[in-house]
Design an enzyme around this catalytic site. Sequence first.
Site, mmCIF file in Angstrom:
data_model
loop_
_atom_site.group_PDB
_atom_site.id
_atom_site.type_symbol
_atom_site.label_atom_id
_atom_site.label_comp_id
_atom_site.label_asym_id
_atom_site.label_seq_id
_atom_site.Cartn_x
_atom_site.Cartn_y
_atom_site.Cartn_z
ATOM 1 C CG ASP A 219 4.739 0.698 3.139
ATOM 2 O OD1 ASP A 219 4.191 1.370 2.104
ATOM 3 O OD2 ASP A 219 4.450 0.993 4.259
ATOM 4 C CD GLN B 289 -0.875 3.743 7.318
ATOM 5 O OE1 GLN B 289 -1.234 2.878 6.384
ATOM 6 N NE2 GLN B 289 -0.603 5.149 6.859
ATOM 7 C CE LYS C 78 -1.616 2.849 2.601
ATOM 8 N NZ LYS C 78 -0.497 2.929 3.632
#
Length: 301
Positions: free
Chosen positions: A123, A100, A54
């Site tokens: 997200d 994460q 990422k």
Amino acid sequence: MTAQLLDGRALAGRIEESLRAEVETFAGMFRRRPRLVVVLVGDMAASGSYVKSKAAAAERVGIDAEVIRVPAETDTAALVALVRGIARDAHGPADGILVQLPLPKHVDTVAVLDAVPPDRDVDGFHPENAGLLSQGRPRFIPCTAAGVQRMLIDADVPTAGRHAVIVGRSDIVGKPLALLLASKSPTIGGLRGQGGDATVTLCHSRSENLADHTRRADILVAAVGRPNLITADMVKPGAVVIDVGINRIEQDGKSRLVGDVDFEAVREVAGWISPVPGGVGPLTVVMLLANTLLAAELRGK
Ligand code: NDP
């Protein structure tokens, strides 16, 4: 007939190109770059490598990314405090904040995710963003679901009136994807009416006779986390098969990544198929970058 390949890596590369130009426009206007802050808890190898890819992708398109690493023992209260601090820009301006997953078992994941302000929730997991999506006015769409929809649009796969069967109902993949594909005449990337208006069946571990459902799918998405769950006899000839699953297996003494679909057999039945790796994974990453740019644009300054 062998299925055509849905090449997620190539599509992600093309989306990166256009994002890079949009990021430059943003930077020219606001004299700063969009910035993503990622919290990585512990040292799980898979999470570490996702975060690395990422951050590398962010760099390629000109988005600044900072990874804050904390030990696996960090408790819920400390993580919530860390996320709140990031949201106050204590670690520099944070347009997008990402924690994460998965978090260690002792951590209350929902409490930590809820600490991410909805306007920086790249997200798309915050209840406010989930609610907006369910009402058909999405802001941050969970990246994997957005990636699957984009893959279908890019391949010119019609979704309106077609039967999409999604196996897996998680909040991060299956459920938002069901909402997206069922959404009324969405406008995505300037294209009206593509990627939505499907008739959606959402399957899960309690679904009876799974194959009866999957065999009726024009579009079949597997998002479970079980190698070879979808076998050739479960697929309608010519169907579009998208494999979200990521599973690490040992084969011939080697460790390798596979999806949920028996790729070699299913590709002889399906019309289109996405591989693992090189399918949905790269699109998930690029959709995160798109959400980060959107967060920066919404914040302005
Ligand atoms: P979860 O474990 O949260 O959800 C799995 C879903 O699969 C659940 O809804 C579960 O049902 C269902 N399920 C489990 N076993 C069966 C079965 N035998 N038949 C039918 N349904 C079943 O997983 P995620 O949604 O987080 O991830 C799914 C997969 O996708 C994983 O392999 C993950 O690694 C991968 N993934 C890939 C990404 C990418 O970028 N390519 C991004 C995110 C995830 P129930 O709800 O009843 O428990």
